[in-house]
Write a protein that holds these residues in place. Structure first.
Motif, PDB file in Angstrom:
ATOM      1  N   UNK A  78       0.839  -1.202   0.000  1.00 20.98           N
ATOM      2  CA  UNK A  78       0.000   0.000   0.000  1.00 20.98           C
ATOM      3  C   UNK A  78       0.877   1.256   0.000  1.00 20.98           C
ATOM      4  N   UNK A  79       1.911   1.259   0.816  1.00 20.68           N
ATOM      5  CA  UNK A  79       2.771   2.448   0.870  1.00 20.68           C
ATOM      6  C   UNK A  79       3.531   2.635  -0.450  1.00 20.68           C
ATOM      7  N   UNK A  80       3.864   1.510  -1.077  1.00 15.84           N
ATOM      8  CA  UNK A  80       4.501   1.622  -2.387  1.00 15.84           C
ATOM      9  C   UNK A  80       3.522   2.244  -3.385  1.00 15.84           C
ATOM     10  N   UNK A  81       2.252   1.886  -3.234  1.00 17.38           N
ATOM     11  CA  UNK A  81       1.257   2.454  -4.153  1.00 17.38           C
ATOM     12  C   UNK A  81       1.170   3.971  -3.972  1.00 17.38           C
ATOM     13  N   UNK A  82       1.440   4.475  -2.746  1.00 20.36           N
ATOM     14  CA  UNK A  82       1.463   5.937  -2.553  1.00 20.36           C
ATOM     15  C   UNK A  82       2.493   6.562  -3.482  1.00 20.36           C
ATOM     16  N   UNK A  83       3.681   5.941  -3.524  1.00 17.99           N
ATOM     17  CA  UNK A  83       4.757   6.481  -4.364  1.00 17.99           C
ATOM     18  C   UNK A  83       4.320   6.503  -5.827  1.00 17.99           C
ATOM     19  N   UNK A  84       3.760   5.401  -6.288  1.00 13.37           N
ATOM     20  CA  UNK A  84       3.341   5.316  -7.694  1.00 13.37           C
ATOM     21  C   UNK A  84       2.221   6.315  -7.970  1.00 13.37           C
ATOM     22  N   UNK A  85       1.215   6.288  -7.094  1.00 16.71           N
ATOM     23  CA  UNK A  85       0.018   7.102  -7.315  1.00 16.71           C
ATOM     24  C   UNK A  85       0.358   8.586  -7.393  1.00 16.71           C
ATOM     25  N   UNK A  86       1.068   9.075  -6.384  1.00 16.77           N
ATOM     26  CA  UNK A  86       1.288  10.511  -6.319  1.00 16.77           C
ATOM     27  C   UNK A  86       2.265  10.955  -7.404  1.00 16.77           C
ATOM     28  N   UNK A  88       2.863   9.480 -10.359  1.00 15.78           N
ATOM     29  CA  UNK A  88       2.240   9.452 -11.680  1.00 15.78           C
ATOM     30  C   UNK A  88       1.207  10.560 -11.824  1.00 15.78           C
ATOM     31  N   UNK A  89       0.607  10.965 -10.698  1.00 15.42           N
ATOM     32  CA  UNK A  89      -0.286  12.132 -10.764  1.00 15.42           C
ATOM     33  C   UNK A  89       0.476  13.334 -11.290  1.00 15.42           C
ATOM     34  N   UNK A  90       1.762  13.419 -10.952  1.00 15.71           N
ATOM     35  CA  UNK A  90       2.606  14.498 -11.492  1.00 15.71           C
ATOM     36  C   UNK A  90       2.973  14.217 -12.943  1.00 15.71           C
ATOM     37  N   UNK A  91       3.502  13.012 -13.213  1.00 20.16           N
ATOM     38  CA  UNK A  91       4.053  12.742 -14.554  1.00 20.16           C
ATOM     39  C   UNK A  91       2.985  12.813 -15.640  1.00 20.16           C
TER      40      UNK A  91
ATOM     41  N   UNK C 302       1.330  12.097   6.374  1.00 18.38           N
ATOM     42  CA  UNK C 302       2.683  12.591   6.176  1.00 18.38           C
ATOM     43  C   UNK C 302       3.351  12.012   4.939  1.00 18.38           C
ATOM     44  N   UNK C 303       2.873  10.864   4.486  1.00 21.48           N
ATOM     45  CA  UNK C 303       3.442  10.247   3.297  1.00 21.48           C
ATOM     46  C   UNK C 303       2.892  10.847   2.009  1.00 21.48           C
ATOM     47  N   UNK C 304       1.865  11.647   2.105  1.00 26.43           N
ATOM     48  CA  UNK C 304       1.166  12.070   0.886  1.00 26.43           C
ATOM     49  C   UNK C 304       1.342  13.548   0.604  1.00 26.43           C
ATOM     50  N   UNK C 305       2.285  14.194   1.237  1.00 23.72           N
ATOM     51  CA  UNK C 305       2.388  15.646   1.078  1.00 23.72           C
ATOM     52  C   UNK C 305       3.747  16.072   0.523  1.00 23.72           C
ATOM     53  N   UNK C 306       4.604  15.097   0.147  1.00 23.33           N
ATOM     54  CA  UNK C 306       5.996  15.457  -0.127  1.00 23.33           C
ATOM     55  C   UNK C 306       6.143  16.445  -1.275  1.00 23.33           C
ATOM     56  N   UNK C 307       5.158  16.441  -2.197  1.00 24.46           N
ATOM     57  CA  UNK C 307       5.309  17.295  -3.374  1.00 24.46           C
ATOM     58  C   UNK C 307       5.325  18.780  -3.061  1.00 24.46           C
ATOM     59  N   UNK C 308       4.980  19.197  -1.817  1.00 19.90           N
ATOM     60  CA  UNK C 308       5.028  20.626  -1.535  1.00 19.90           C
ATOM     61  C   UNK C 308       6.469  21.141  -1.462  1.00 19.90           C
ATOM     62  N   UNK C 309       7.439  20.230  -1.529  1.00 18.70           N
ATOM     63  CA  UNK C 309       8.829  20.674  -1.651  1.00 18.70           C
ATOM     64  C   UNK C 309       9.188  20.955  -3.108  1.00 18.70           C
ATOM     65  N   UNK C 310       8.281  20.634  -4.018  1.00 11.98           N
ATOM     66  CA  UNK C 310       8.628  20.646  -5.434  1.00 11.98           C
ATOM     67  C   UNK C 310       7.729  21.562  -6.257  1.00 11.98           C
ATOM     68  N   UNK C 316       3.917  19.127 -12.132  1.00 13.59           N
ATOM     69  CA  UNK C 316       2.733  19.632 -12.820  1.00 13.59           C
ATOM     70  C   UNK C 316       1.855  20.428 -11.846  1.00 13.59           C
ATOM     71  N   UNK C 317       1.179  21.460 -12.337  1.00 18.21           N
ATOM     72  CA  UNK C 317       0.309  22.254 -11.454  1.00 18.21           C
ATOM     73  C   UNK C 317      -0.770  21.400 -10.806  1.00 18.21           C
ATOM     74  N   UNK C 318      -1.258  20.404 -11.536  1.00 19.79           N
ATOM     75  CA  UNK C 318      -2.295  19.529 -10.982  1.00 19.79           C
ATOM     76  C   UNK C 318      -1.767  18.786  -9.752  1.00 19.79           C
ATOM     77  N   UNK C 319      -0.575  18.181  -9.896  1.00 21.56           N
ATOM     78  CA  UNK C 319       0.016  17.470  -8.755  1.00 21.56           C
ATOM     79  C   UNK C 319       0.276  18.439  -7.613  1.00 21.56           C
ATOM     80  N   UNK C 320       0.745  19.635  -7.942  1.00 28.15           N
ATOM     81  CA  UNK C 320       1.007  20.612  -6.889  1.00 28.15           C
ATOM     82  C   UNK C 320      -0.257  20.926  -6.113  1.00 28.15           C
ATOM     83  N   UNK C 321      -1.379  21.017  -6.839  1.00 28.68           N
ATOM     84  CA  UNK C 321      -2.641  21.326  -6.154  1.00 28.68           C
ATOM     85  C   UNK C 321      -3.012  20.212  -5.176  1.00 28.68           C
ATOM     86  N   UNK C 322      -2.845  18.960  -5.619  1.00 35.06           N
ATOM     87  CA  UNK C 322      -3.168  17.840  -4.723  1.00 35.06           C
ATOM     88  C   UNK C 322      -2.265  17.882  -3.486  1.00 35.06           C
ATOM     89  N   UNK C 323      -0.968  18.052  -3.732  1.00 39.39           N
ATOM     90  CA  UNK C 323      -0.035  18.068  -2.606  1.00 39.39           C
ATOM     91  C   UNK C 323      -0.327  19.243  -1.675  1.00 39.39           C
TER      92      UNK C 323
END
Lengths: 94, 210, 555
Positions: A78-86, A88-91, C302-310, C316-323
């Motif tokens: 599940x934690x690995x899926x966080x890495x992929x999910x977030x 790829x949301x960027x890429x 805490x695992x889902x917010x790292x993109x605010x450093x980027x 992408x602006x979309x990812x930034x908005x989520x983060x």
């Protein structure tokens, strides 16, 4: 000391899993080498998942483990899926 | 059934100790999933960005030696499972031979890997070398970077695994393996994870571009 | 009677504690006793704290004047990298978990030791080996990439000892993974009879949540560092843009660890502060269950917010908005904690002892650090504030004002338990106040500097910024005095301090039911827990309880 039935079980059960692993590997190889077939990556990944499942359940006895152990294994995925999910949301939206 | 297990601090009951050892090792395996997962993530991105370049590079991977190694590792997983289950039931002859076979198969994997590396180098497949076959091709270059990196990391994991399995053989020689079958159990869990990683690497490194 | 029974640290002749069980160096270096390993860790992280502090001192000296007259630009780069690497991985990450956590967690759950004592010792050795690698890199000439090791600077261009430092960080990661695995297994499997999950002290919960983050985040850092090593050692072009690599991907996997790492630093601090505030206000923790869930939620989100450093790194602006959104979300459980600490004080009989001063300082500084974090989590503001001193001030409020204050608070609070000696309360209060003021003098001007636009990581700056920088450097002197004073009175207390009773603060919790210092196996017989945690007063004395209307004691 185990009796003969136990010994057969100890020896034969892993051999059965092994045979299934090799068979699946063979299918994967044949599918990859056969020319012109579609979805080669998907097929090979599906077979890996099947093989991984065999190792996890047949060899590592994850099915018979405690809920705690199964949760731990799941947490890794599940934690690995966080890495992929977030990521790829960027890429995918660049 | 099994002999009375040797207890280590701070445990007072065998069942609790086994629970802790298996749980602790699974926690470590979860870290391994995330460790290798970081790599697979980068691989996935690179391959999606340039599938054709990956296919051109991947077509040069040594399929024969890679496949032999896959079979060696699958077999070693089976022999170690037999060893572990035999040790738990006090059938020490089977445990001993299972461990010895595992050690031989694991060593054979490394030897085959060594030959494969030699052939790869002879074919100029090391990306940092000046005579790299795919110089200037980004997809193939990344494929071969990933190949060298992850096979080396996997080989290090396997070598550590061999050390742990060799320790089981030593415990067997000492005559305490029957009472320490939990050690065999957790060693086996680690060995299987290294096996699973290879099962995933095999199609990703050797079946690309076939 | 053995001769060492009458040693300095024995409470009375004949009594033994973990400190008197063997006095040779070997009995310490090969000990699997969690309490001794905690001491080993405490000594080593103090060493690293002063190395990192020396680098900070030189940074502040350089910034005293606008000209680059004390160091060259390159030396300055190496100084702030050294400061960051040492402070993050060799001080802050192990600070509370490996010292106070190691010492207290088994005591708090009523266990003899952690689940895997030998793994615990190995963790310390890995830490030392990693420290040797990193210090070697430092002695050879340092690293100039910043603690973030961004590619392609770190892999292609940096002409410094990146490989050694990155390998050191790779190794120190295993040390914190080992600690994390140990703590999780200890909390799950070694709780004593009656110690249900909802009776765990919040410090134990904090250690549990921290360990989850350690175990699930650190491996990804290990992979990131190993890839840098591979790229530098073998020249494998993994992040090299010329070979199609994407340096932003490195940032993703780096921050996948390094943002949760902030929670590795702050969650233990929250645990310490909860213990101190409840004890020194003589109140039950307000909303205990909310405190527990808030910590677990922080650990997960805490695992889902790292993109605010980027935000300005090409994400992408979309990812930034989520983060950005998720970064706002994580402020909710953090705020719950601040409100509940305040709620705990309500109607308490507050003792302004030294640990309490540190804890109250923590609440204030953490709040300020957290609120400025919201500024940075909001994209339009962050675009302007990225890479300015505002960011530097923000994370120092969280990590130094927050985590280090709490570490010092915890050290004072449990010092009598750890050593069996009392420290000088008046000196300790003075140090706590000095530290609080010194900290604010150092870092508050940096908010203003950042707001005015002074970028971080430069050794020169325009003269109009000098007044704030001088203020900051002067404050750093006060801060340094605040840090050095405890060394003095703690050392004095070891030699001449009053003997501590088993429970000098009249605190609840199993660690206070055993001797000070505890015997080798913690408890003479396994304790049994019959009450909820923090039973500092009867339930009907709680706000809204029966005595809201009947103030007087029943006749």
């Amino acid at each position: 000391m185990p009796d003969d039935a136990d010994r057969r079980r100890i020896l034969l059960a892993p051999c059965g899993i092994w045979a299934a692993l090799v068979l699946l590997g063979g299918i994967s190889l044949a599918y990859a080498l056969a020319p012109g077939l579609p979805f080669k990556l998907v097929a090979s990944l599906a077979i890996v998942i099947a093989q991984g499942g065999l190792v996890l359940i047949g060899f590592m006895r994850l099915g018979k483990s405690s809920a705690l152990v199964r949760t731990t294994a799941l947490a890794g995925v599940v934690w690995l899926s966080f890495l992929f999910l977030m990521t790829f949301a960027d890429l995918w939206t660049r | 059934m099994s002999a009375a297990p040797i207890l280590v601090e701070p445990f007072e009951e065998p069942e609790r100790q086994r629970e802790a050892m298996v749980f602790g090792l699974w926690l470590f395996l979860a870290t391994e999933i995330l460790f290798f997962g970081g790599f697979f993530f980068l691989y996935a991105v690179a391959r999606m960005q340039d599938p054709d370049g990956f296919a051109r590079g991947g077509a040069h991977a040594n399929l024969l030696l890679g496949t032999i190694n896959t079979i060696l590792l699958m077999t070693s997983s089976a022999t170690l499972t037999i060893a572990e289950r035999a040790a738990r039931d006090g059938w020490m002859r089977a445990a001993r031979w299972g461990i010895i076979f595992t050690l031989m198969l694991g060593t054979a994997f490394l030897v085959v890997k060594g030959f494969e590396y030699r052939e790869d180098l002879a074919e100029h497949l090391f990306p940092a070398a000046p005579d790299f076959s795919f110089a200037g091709e980004t997809g193939a270059t990344r494929f071969w970077s990933f190949y060298w990196f992850i096979t080396l990391v996997h080989a290090i994991h396997l070598t550590i695994g061999l050390g742990c399995v060799a320790r089981l053989l030593w415990l067997e020689r000492q005559g305490t393996l029957a009472r320490r079958w939990m050690v065999a159990e957790v060693t086996t869990l680690y060995w299987h994870l290294v096996d699973i990683v290879w099962l995933l690497l095999w199609p990703l490194l050797y079946l690309v571009g076939r | 009677m053995r001769s060492d029974d009458t040693g300095l640290l024995a409470r009375e002749p004949g009594e033994t504690s973990y400190l008197t069980e063997g006095t040779t160096l070997r009995s310490w270096l090969l000990s699997t006793d969690h309490k001794r390993i905690a001491i080993l860790y405490a000594i080593s992280i103090t060493g690293f704290f002063f190395i990192g502090g020396a680098a900070a001192t030189m940074i502040r000296l350089e910034l005293f004047t606008p000209q680059g007259d004390f160091t060259t630009a390159d030396e300055y780069n190496r100084l702030f990298t050294l400061h960051g690497v040492i402070m993050v991985w060799f001080f802050l990450v192990p600070s509370i978990p490996a010292t106070l956590g190691n010492f207290l967690l088994p005591l708090m759950v009523g266990a003899k030791d952690v689940a895997f004592p030998r793994l615990n010792l190995m963790s310390w050795y890995l830490y030392i080996i990693a420290g040797i690698f990193t210090l070697t890199a430092l002695l050879l000439g340092g690293v100039d990439t910043g603690w973030t090791f961004y590619t392609p600077l770190s892999t292609l261009y940096s002409n410094s000892y990146v490989l050694l430092a990155a390998f050191g960080i790779f190794v120190v990661g295993f040390s914190s993974i080992a600690t994390g695995i140990n703590f999780i297994a200890t909390v799950h499997l070694l709780r004593t009879k009656g110690m249900t999950w909802m009776r765990l002290p919040l410090f134990a919960w904090a250690m549990y949540a921290t360990s989850l983050v350690m175990v699930l985040a650190t491996p990804v850092l290990a992979m990131a560092m190993l890839l840098i090593c591979a790229e530098r050692l073998f020249g494998l072009p993994i992040f090299d843009p010329r070979a199609g690599g994407d340096p932003v991907l490195f940032q993703h996997i780096f921050w996948f660890y390094s943002h949760p790492a902030v929670y590795i630093m702050i969650l233990p601090a929250m645990g310490v502060v909860s213990e101190i505030i409840a004890c020194e206000a003589r109140r039950r923790v307000f909303g205990y269950q909310f405190m527990v869930y808030a910590m677990l939620v922080i650990a997960v989100i805490g695992f889902l917010v790292w993109g605010h450093h980027m935000f300005v790194a090409g994400q992408s602006p979309f990812a930034s908005m989520i983060f950005s959104f998720l970064s706002f979300v994580i402020a909710v459980p953090s705020a719950i904690k601040v409100f509940n600490w305040t709620g705990t004080l309500y109607r308490g009989s507050i003792r302004f002892s030294a640990p309490m001063l540190y804890a109250l300082g923590f609440v204030g500084l953490f709040t300020l650090g957290g609120l400025t974090g919201l500024f940075l989590a909001s994209i339009p503001v962050d675009v302007h504030l990225s890479d300015t001193y505002f960011v530097v001030a923000h994370f120092h409020y969280i990590m130094v004002g927050g985590a280090v204050s709490a570490f010092f608070g915890g050290l004072h609070f449990w010092w009598p338990k750890i050593t069996g000696r009392m420290y000088s309360e008046s000196f300790a209060r003075f140090a706590a106040i000095t530290l609080f003021f010194g900290f604010n003098f150092t870092f508050f001007p940096q908010f203003i500097l950042g707001y005015l636009g002074m970028p971080r990581r430069y050794h020169e700056y325009p003269p109009e910024f000098q007044v704030w920088n001088v203020m900051s450097s002067t404050g750093a002197v006060v801060l340094a005095i605040g840090y050095l004073m405890p060394l003095g009175y703690f050392a004095y207390s070891l030699l001449n301090g009053k003997r501590a009773s088993d429970n000098p603060w009249e605190a609840t919790g199993l660690e206070w039911t055993t001797n000070s210092p505890p015997p080798k196996h913690n408890f003479l017989e396994p304790p049994v827990v019959l009450t909820e945690p923090y039973a500092y007063h009867d339930w009907d004395e709680a706000p809204g309880g029966a005595d809201e209307t009947t103030q007087d004691e029943p006749a």
